[in-house]
Design a protein around this motif. Structure first.
Motif, PDB file in Angstrom:
ATOM      1  N   ASP A 166      18.089   1.829   7.295  1.00 52.38           N
ATOM      2  CA  ASP A 166      17.789   1.298   8.689  1.00 52.38           C
ATOM      3  C   ASP A 166      16.025   1.380   8.606  1.00 52.38           C
ATOM      4  OD1 ASP A 166      17.201  -0.265  10.879  1.00 52.38           O
ATOM      5  OD2 ASP A 166      18.494   1.098  12.061  1.00 52.38           O
ATOM      6  N   ILE A 167      15.418   0.356   8.356  1.00 52.96           N
ATOM      7  CA  ILE A 167      13.976   0.441   8.418  1.00 52.96           C
ATOM      8  C   ILE A 167      13.285  -0.688   9.044  1.00 52.96           C
ATOM      9  CG2 ILE A 167      14.043   1.887   6.256  1.00 52.96           C
ATOM     10  CD1 ILE A 167      13.253  -0.988   4.779  1.00 52.96           C
ATOM     11  N   GLN A 168      13.939  -1.115  10.116  1.00 53.18           N
ATOM     12  CA  GLN A 168      13.288  -2.339  11.101  1.00 53.18           C
ATOM     13  C   GLN A 168      12.240  -1.598  11.546  1.00 53.18           C
ATOM     14  OE1 GLN A 168      17.143  -3.588  12.925  1.00 53.18           O
ATOM     15  NE2 GLN A 168      16.578  -5.442  12.355  1.00 53.18           N
ATOM     16  N   HIS A 169      12.290  -0.476  11.990  1.00 51.92           N
ATOM     17  CA  HIS A 169      11.305   0.181  13.161  1.00 51.92           C
ATOM     18  C   HIS A 169      10.405   1.147  12.271  1.00 51.92           C
ATOM     19  CE1 HIS A 169      12.828  -2.494  16.124  1.00 51.92           C
ATOM     20  NE2 HIS A 169      13.917  -1.850  16.081  1.00 51.92           N
ATOM     21  N   TYR A 170      10.678   1.224  10.985  1.00 53.75           N
ATOM     22  CA  TYR A 170       9.982   2.079  10.036  1.00 53.75           C
ATOM     23  C   TYR A 170       8.538   1.970  10.009  1.00 53.75           C
ATOM     24  CZ  TYR A 170      10.288   5.719   6.483  1.00 53.75           C
ATOM     25  OH  TYR A 170      10.251   7.038   5.829  1.00 53.75           O
ATOM     26  N   ASN A 171       7.809   2.701   9.102  1.00 51.74           N
ATOM     27  CA  ASN A 171       6.447   2.697   8.804  1.00 51.74           C
ATOM     28  C   ASN A 171       6.034   1.449   8.498  1.00 51.74           C
ATOM     29  OD1 ASN A 171       3.785   2.780   7.777  1.00 51.74           O
ATOM     30  ND2 ASN A 171       4.392   4.966   6.892  1.00 51.74           N
ATOM     31  N   PRO A 172       5.044   0.554   9.354  1.00 50.59           N
ATOM     32  CA  PRO A 172       4.670  -0.486   8.976  1.00 50.59           C
ATOM     33  C   PRO A 172       4.240  -0.895   7.562  1.00 50.59           C
ATOM     34  CG  PRO A 172       3.768   0.280  11.043  1.00 50.59           C
ATOM     35  CD  PRO A 172       4.378   1.187  10.427  1.00 50.59           C
ATOM     36  N   SER A 173       3.592   0.079   7.001  1.00 52.71           N
ATOM     37  CA  SER A 173       3.097  -0.141   5.563  1.00 52.71           C
ATOM     38  C   SER A 173       4.423  -0.387   4.583  1.00 52.71           C
ATOM     39  CB  SER A 173       2.624   1.183   4.955  1.00 52.71           C
ATOM     40  OG  SER A 173       3.110   2.273   5.067  1.00 52.71           O
ATOM     41  N   THR A 174       5.607   0.340   4.722  1.00 51.98           N
ATOM     42  CA  THR A 174       6.765   0.080   4.120  1.00 51.98           C
ATOM     43  C   THR A 174       7.283  -1.237   4.500  1.00 51.98           C
ATOM     44  OG1 THR A 174       7.182   2.122   4.359  1.00 51.98           O
ATOM     45  CG2 THR A 174       9.188   0.807   3.921  1.00 51.98           C
ATOM     46  N   LEU A 175       7.248  -1.864   5.518  1.00 54.05           N
ATOM     47  CA  LEU A 175       7.575  -3.402   6.052  1.00 54.05           C
ATOM     48  C   LEU A 175       6.651  -4.283   5.390  1.00 54.05           C
ATOM     49  CD1 LEU A 175       8.571  -3.009   9.824  1.00 54.05           C
ATOM     50  CD2 LEU A 175      10.047  -2.970   7.778  1.00 54.05           C
ATOM     51  N   LEU A 176       5.452  -3.740   5.244  1.00 53.42           N
ATOM     52  CA  LEU A 176       4.375  -4.844   4.544  1.00 53.42           C
ATOM     53  C   LEU A 176       4.748  -4.724   3.156  1.00 53.42           C
ATOM     54  CD1 LEU A 176       1.958  -6.487   5.563  1.00 53.42           C
ATOM     55  CD2 LEU A 176       0.477  -4.430   4.931  1.00 53.42           C
ATOM     56  N   THR A 177       5.070  -3.623   2.349  1.00 49.63           N
ATOM     57  CA  THR A 177       5.365  -3.864   1.188  1.00 49.63           C
ATOM     58  C   THR A 177       6.498  -4.676   0.672  1.00 49.63           C
ATOM     59  OG1 THR A 177       4.380  -1.525   0.620  1.00 49.63           O
ATOM     60  CG2 THR A 177       5.832  -2.467  -0.962  1.00 49.63           C
ATOM     61  N   ILE A 178       7.548  -4.637   1.571  1.00 49.43           N
ATOM     62  CA  ILE A 178       8.785  -5.322   1.497  1.00 49.43           C
ATOM     63  C   ILE A 178       8.300  -6.814   1.688  1.00 49.43           C
ATOM     64  CG2 ILE A 178      11.008  -5.908   2.526  1.00 49.43           C
ATOM     65  CD1 ILE A 178      11.230  -2.967   3.012  1.00 49.43           C
ATOM     66  N   ASP A 179       7.665  -6.991   2.785  1.00 50.72           N
ATOM     67  CA  ASP A 179       7.156  -8.614   2.791  1.00 50.72           C
ATOM     68  C   ASP A 179       6.442  -8.908   1.665  1.00 50.72           C
ATOM     69  OD1 ASP A 179       7.997  -8.676   5.229  1.00 50.72           O
ATOM     70  OD2 ASP A 179       6.361  -8.166   6.549  1.00 50.72           O
ATOM     71  N   GLN A 180       5.607  -8.373   0.944  1.00 49.80           N
ATOM     72  CA  GLN A 180       4.700  -8.895  -0.133  1.00 49.80           C
ATOM     73  C   GLN A 180       5.912  -9.075  -1.155  1.00 49.80           C
ATOM     74  OE1 GLN A 180       1.824  -9.855   0.215  1.00 49.80           O
ATOM     75  NE2 GLN A 180       2.207  -8.988   2.203  1.00 49.80           N
ATOM     76  N   ALA A 181       6.761  -8.038  -1.332  1.00 47.38           N
ATOM     77  CA  ALA A 181       7.948  -8.165  -2.629  1.00 47.38           C
ATOM     78  C   ALA A 181       8.717  -9.404  -2.457  1.00 47.38           C
ATOM     79  CB  ALA A 181       8.695  -7.046  -2.438  1.00 47.38           C
ATOM     80  N   ILE A 182       9.068  -9.783  -1.009  1.00 48.89           N
ATOM     81  CA  ILE A 182       9.885 -10.915  -0.711  1.00 48.89           C
ATOM     82  C   ILE A 182       9.130 -12.340  -0.980  1.00 48.89           C
ATOM     83  CG2 ILE A 182      10.630 -12.294   1.176  1.00 48.89           C
ATOM     84  CD1 ILE A 182      11.613  -9.563   2.488  1.00 48.89           C
ATOM     85  N   ASN A 183       7.866 -12.287  -0.753  1.00 47.72           N
ATOM     86  CA  ASN A 183       6.942 -13.505  -1.164  1.00 47.72           C
ATOM     87  C   ASN A 183       6.967 -13.791  -2.715  1.00 47.72           C
ATOM     88  OD1 ASN A 183       6.299 -13.771   1.441  1.00 47.72           O
ATOM     89  ND2 ASN A 183       4.331 -12.478   1.337  1.00 47.72           N
ATOM     90  N   VAL A 184       6.997 -12.771  -3.335  1.00 45.33           N
ATOM     91  CA  VAL A 184       6.830 -13.109  -4.810  1.00 45.33           C
ATOM     92  C   VAL A 184       8.098 -13.193  -5.195  1.00 45.33           C
ATOM     93  CG1 VAL A 184       6.110 -11.780  -7.131  1.00 45.33           C
ATOM     94  CG2 VAL A 184       4.873 -11.267  -4.992  1.00 45.33           C
TER      95      VAL A 184
END
Length: 528
Positions: free
Chosen positions: A239-257
């Motif tokens: 459950d990382i919805q409210h986790y470290n923003p850098s982790t969410l940012l990394t996931i967002d970039q992975a999703i874009n690619v």
């Protein structure tokens, strides 16, 4: 940045949280100063308010209402210079802040509000710049993996190592595409909700979190859009919805690619499907000159030369759509779904029909497989689909005839006004038995039995063979043959005598008529 991160800024070393410590993870996006009693109307979500509390110095209890309204607006925190005009913060204000998990920060008296605002905005700006730099580098790293041909599996593996959580890629029907670990629990869970036609609501949400009751393992699903209407999910084991923003940012970039990579794979898949469909259509139309070339082309598409069934499928009631585009989109979506679900078959689409070549295995049941497909199409799309099934095709070359049998079976069910049916082709004569014999042997038998006719002119040969075929079909009745051919009785007698002369045999012999019947059937079967 979070309230706790803001307090760690060196310039704010003298700041202390005096209430609402459980809300220290609130996000601070901007900062404002209180210069009027009605400041609440000008505040926004995730905003830090700093004040000397001058406007409430005579009525400190008014802070209670301010804190309540700021909490309702989703503000980040309230910073007060408690030693400037207030003697102390009322206990009722402290209790309310703790109850609402709304942070109250004691600001140092020696730092002006202007400096606090400037340092706060600079800290937020620096953090965002760092995040953007990280996003750029992460996006560049993941993009390079795709451009180098290492594919989505390698990208998911690097993502998993970066964030420290196992990940999976799931398509729009909750079926795993790629994964970094053998998470059988999640697979079992997804499989169970797929059977219930479970639909995840992803509108206006960036992620969905849930946990399995049996193991209490948490998962977070991030939607991935890879075409106009198609959506997949990146599943993170945690459950990382409210986790470290850098982790969410990394996931967002992975999703874009991943989204762009999936669009590329989708385009390649459609191109490959088009080429396969074109090959099968040309094969059905007899475009290839030799059996060797046909088998060679089939091998290029991994089509086996084994025993198999040919299944023709068609959606029911496709004429009820308002537009052709809506109709075709529905057909394409359902056929693509079926293609993904068919594990032991080869899939084609020809017009409005889908064609499946089911290889025969000891543990396979074609009826069970088709019933499951019908059930899933009904559950997922609220549509019904019918299937026509051929007899067994013993080689790939025989699928040409089996394809026609599957279409005949499908049409037979439609003529009976049935829907959501599975209709098996019923053999009408000995044709199916003859197909068990190699085609080369069949041609030899055909030429040997009717060899005398090949010496005649083509027109005369056709007339005599047509008369002979009708004569045998009418059980050697001269009058009935003449009636069916619309010729005089004496003409039939003449032609039959001519046939006996060519064959050197009497048509009264049962062995002769049997051979002739089989040879004439072979003429139709072999399309000679």
């Amino acid at each position: 940045m979070k309230v706790s991160e803001l307090l760690a800024v060196p310039h704010f070393a003298g700041m202390n949280m005096i209430a609402g410590a459980s809300g220290k993870e609130r996000e601070v996006h901007t900062v404002n100063m209180m210069d009027a009693p009605d400041i609440i109307h000008f505040l926004n979500q995730n905003e830090l308010l700093v004040t000397t509390a001058y406007h409430v110095k005579d009525h400190p209890d008014q802070l209670t209402e301010l804190i309540r309204m700021m909490s309702e607006k989703g503000c980040a925190a309230l910073g007060i210079k408690t030693k400037r005009f207030l003697k102390e913060i009322p206990q009722s204000v402290i209790d309310l802040a703790n109850e609402l998990s709304f942070p109250i920060i004691d600001l140092p008296i020696e730092i002006s509000l202007g400096e606090i605002v400037n340092h706060t905005l600079r800290a937020i700006s620096d953090k965002r710049a760092t995040e953007l730099s990280l996003a750029f580098e992460t996006h560049k790293q993941f993009t390079q993996l795709i451009l180098q041909g290492k594919g989505i599996p390698k990208l998911l593996q690097d993502l998993s190592q970066t964030i420290g959580y196992p990940v999976q890629l799931i398509n729009q029907h909750l079926k795993p595409i790629f994964k970094t670990n053998s998470d059988s629990e999640l697979f079992t869970f997804m499989n169970s909700i797929r059977k219930e036609a479970f639909t995840l609501s992803v509108k206006n949400t960036s992620s969905i979190a849930f946990s399995l009751r049996a193991t209490r393992q948490a998962y977070t699903l991030f939607p991935i859009y890879f075409s106009e209407k198609k959506i997949g999910f990146l599943s993170v084991m945690g459950d990382i919805q409210h986790y470290n923003p850098s982790t969410l940012l990394t996931i967002d970039q992975a999703i874009n690619v991943i989204s762009f990579a999936l669009m590329k794979e989708q385009a390649l898949k459609q191109q490959t499907r088009s080429i396969r469909n074109d090959f099968f259509l040309r094969f059905i139309d007899g475009a290839f000159p030799s059996e060797t070339e046909t088998l060679h082309r089939a091998a290029e598409f991994s089509l086996p030369n084994n025993q198999m069934y040919v299944v023709a499928g068609k959606l029911d009631d496709t004429d009820r759509y308002f537009t052709y585009t809506e109709r075709q989109q529905t057909i394409d979506d359902i056929y693509e779904f079926i293609e993904d679900e068919v594990n032991k078959g080869h899939f084609f689409t020809l017009g409005d029909c889908c064609i499946i070549l089911f290889e025969i295995h000891q543990d396979s049941s074609i009826e069970k497989s088709l019933l499951q497909l019908q059930s899933m199409v009904l559950s997922y799309f609220d549509k019904t689909i019918s299937f026509g099934v051929s007899n067994i095709s013993h080689t790939f070359l025989q699928t040409k005839h089996a394809y026609k049998e599957a279409l005949d079976a499908l049409k037979q069910g439609e003529l009976l006004k049935k829907t959501n049916f599975i209709q098996t082709f019923q053999t009408k004569d000995v044709i199916e038995l003859l197909r068990l014999i190699p085609e080369k042997e069949l041609k030899t038998f055909y030429r040997y039995t009717l060899q005398g006719f090949f010496q005649s002119k083509a027109e005369e040969e056709q007339t005599l063979l047509e008369t002979l075929s009708v004569f045998l079909d009418t059980n050697c009745q001269i009058s009935e043959t003449a009636k069916r051919l619309f010729v005089h009785r004496n003409t039939v007698v003449y032609r039959i005598e001519k046939c006996e002369e060519i064959l050197g045999k009497s048509l009264k012999e049962s062995e002769t008529t049997l051979q002739l019947r089989i040879a004439l059937r072979l003429k139709t079967l072999l399309e000679l």
